[in-house]
Motif scaffolding. Structure first.
Motif, mmCIF file in Angstrom:
data_model
loop_
_atom_site.group_PDB
_atom_site.id
_atom_site.type_symbol
_atom_site.label_atom_id
_atom_site.label_comp_id
_atom_site.label_asym_id
_atom_site.label_seq_id
_atom_site.Cartn_x
_atom_site.Cartn_y
_atom_site.Cartn_z
ATOM 1 N N ALA A 27 1.823 -3.570 -3.550
ATOM 2 C CA ALA A 27 1.769 -5.010 -3.904
ATOM 3 C C ALA A 27 0.560 -5.831 -3.661
ATOM 4 C CB ALA A 27 2.725 -5.691 -2.782
ATOM 5 N N TYR A 74 -0.638 5.929 -7.368
ATOM 6 C CA TYR A 74 -0.332 6.394 -6.126
ATOM 7 C C TYR A 74 -1.279 7.318 -5.276
ATOM 8 C CZ TYR A 74 4.561 4.792 -5.725
ATOM 9 O OH TYR A 74 5.846 4.221 -5.706
ATOM 10 N N SER A 97 4.873 0.422 -0.240
ATOM 11 C CA SER A 97 5.380 -0.690 -1.285
ATOM 12 C C SER A 97 4.361 -1.806 -1.023
ATOM 13 C CB SER A 97 6.558 -1.151 -1.292
ATOM 14 O OG SER A 97 7.039 -1.720 -0.089
ATOM 15 N N VAL A 120 8.702 0.809 -8.027
ATOM 16 C CA VAL A 120 8.494 0.879 -6.598
ATOM 17 C C VAL A 120 9.706 -0.018 -5.820
ATOM 18 C CG1 VAL A 120 7.195 -0.218 -4.718
ATOM 19 C CG2 VAL A 120 6.062 0.294 -6.701
ATOM 20 N N THR A 121 10.438 0.887 -5.015
ATOM 21 C CA THR A 121 11.542 0.566 -4.261
ATOM 22 C C THR A 121 11.517 1.169 -2.711
ATOM 23 O OG1 THR A 121 12.572 2.751 -4.705
ATOM 24 C CG2 THR A 121 13.196 0.877 -6.103
ATOM 25 N N GLU A 122 12.054 0.368 -1.858
ATOM 26 C CA GLU A 122 12.028 0.871 -0.535
ATOM 27 C C GLU A 122 13.486 1.423 -0.330
ATOM 28 O OE1 GLU A 122 11.246 -2.674 1.774
ATOM 29 O OE2 GLU A 122 9.349 -2.874 0.599
ATOM 30 N N TYR A 150 8.487 3.998 3.886
ATOM 31 C CA TYR A 150 8.268 3.535 2.435
ATOM 32 C C TYR A 150 7.663 1.982 2.383
ATOM 33 C CZ TYR A 150 10.681 7.642 0.919
ATOM 34 O OH TYR A 150 10.869 9.007 0.639
ATOM 35 N N LYS A 151 8.060 1.052 3.514
ATOM 36 C CA LYS A 151 7.582 -0.272 3.475
ATOM 37 C C LYS A 151 6.008 -0.256 3.435
ATOM 38 C CE LYS A 151 8.724 -4.714 5.135
ATOM 39 N NZ LYS A 151 9.565 -4.822 3.679
ATOM 40 N N SER A 181 6.222 -2.563 -11.025
ATOM 41 C CA SER A 181 7.028 -3.180 -10.127
ATOM 42 C C SER A 181 8.427 -2.858 -10.443
ATOM 43 C CB SER A 181 6.893 -4.728 -10.642
ATOM 44 O OG SER A 181 5.787 -5.270 -10.426
#
Length: 324
Positions: free
Chosen positions: A36, A70, A32, A19-21, A28-29, A16
């Motif tokens: 999630a 990943y 994530s 994980v970045t957008e 990238y969305k 958590s």
């Protein structure tokens, strides 16, 4: 050594935080999004656990565990596209929520990111990890191709099917544990034995997944129950039915697996009845127990304290008895 839940909690917290957008969001969305969706995080927490098992702080394995997670999710995105699957972990699949091109590209990006997570390790450890990772990644692709090939083949042997699930699923479980052993500096014999533990457990896991695809609770399973039957997939249940069934059962089963009716409920119900009547469902549960026992036998070869082995014993027992 800590409990399984401890490693799951620590990995989830680390994931958590990482994980970045960023731009482009359309790349990238989706990445994530699938991360999630949760799931068991089986593979990454086994990497942490394996590192701890051999006497090194599990935190040293966070990068490798991220690489494993990943890579696994990259394969799920692409598998869902190939299977035209509508659901993943009870939610809309990436290619359905966005589109196929987005799914392909976001999956590719996750594969690249997986390798980048291994970069912080020392040169020697990095080389060992990437060699294992690349070997495993290629085997996963080979397993997926076998799976695709089996869909159009008239006859598939059980030995061929077991090789397919070994490559498609089990090798990544084995590699996840061996990566922890590599990071911990365990000797080659220990690395092989912990790999074999994970490999056999991974086969048991996939056989259990096949079983639950037919018999799982749709409220908790997270995928479409009966999906393998609807897609005419020759799973262990199907192949055991061909082996154990009488001529009329075999003929009916092959007929059912040659059609894809618009409404599949009756087909799924009848196929499950054949699985049960010919003994295939029982045989599948026995195979799950057999491969779990093989995994346990590998634990006995490890020169680590018994209380640490017990954590892995309890994990295998829980896996064998899972309902979702």
């Amino acid at each position: 050594m800590r409990s399984i839940e401890y490693y799951q909690e620590k990995f989830n917290a680390h994931l958590s935080s990482r994980v970045t957008e960023k731009e482009p969001l359309t790349l990238y969305k989706p990445m994530s999004y699938i991360l999630a969706l949760g799931g068991k995080r089986l593979r990454p927490f086994l990497t942490l656990l394996s590192t701890d098992l051999f006497g090194v702080n599990y935190k040293d394995a966070f990068f490798a565990a991220m690489a494993v997670e990943y890579f696994h999710n990259f394969s799920l995105i692409h598998d869902d596209i190939m299977d035209a699957a509508p659901l993943r972990r009870g939610k809309t699949t990436v290619h359905q929520k966005w589109d196929i091109n987005t799914g392909i590209l976001s999956g590719d990006a996750m594969l690249i990111e997986a390798y980048r997570f291994l970069e912080p390790y020392s040169a020697t450890v990095f080389k060992e990890l990437t060699m294992l990772f690349s070997k495993t990644a290629m085997e996963v692709c080979e397993g997926q191709q076998y799976d695709v090939d089996f869909e159009t083949r008239e006859e598939v042997e059980i030995t061929e099917y077991l090789k397919m699930i070994e490559y498609k699923t089990a090798v990544l479980v084995g590699a996840s544990m061996k990566m922890g052993a590599i990071i911990a500096g365990a000797d080659k014999a220990a690395q092989k034995n912990i790999y074999d533990y994970g490999l056999n457990l991974g086969i048991a896991f996939q056989l259990q997944d096949d079983y639950l695809d037919a018999y799982g609770d749709p409220k908790t399973f997270g995928k479409q129950v009966g999906g393998d039957i609807i897609e005419n997939k020759k799973t262990y249940l199907y192949l055991k039915s061909i082996e154990l069934g009488d001529p009329s059962q075999i003929r009916e089963l092959k007929d059912l697996f040659s059609i894809q009716p618009a409404k599949s409920e009756k087909k799924v119900k009848r196929v499950k009845e054949i699985y049960e009547h010919c003994g295939a469902s029982k045989a599948t549960k026995e195979a799950i127990a057999t491969y779990t026992a093989k995994a346990f036998s590998k634990l006995d070869t490890l020169t680590v304290v018994d209380k640490n082995k017990e954590v892995l014993h309890k994990f295998g027992e829980a896996l064998m008895g899972r309902k979702v």
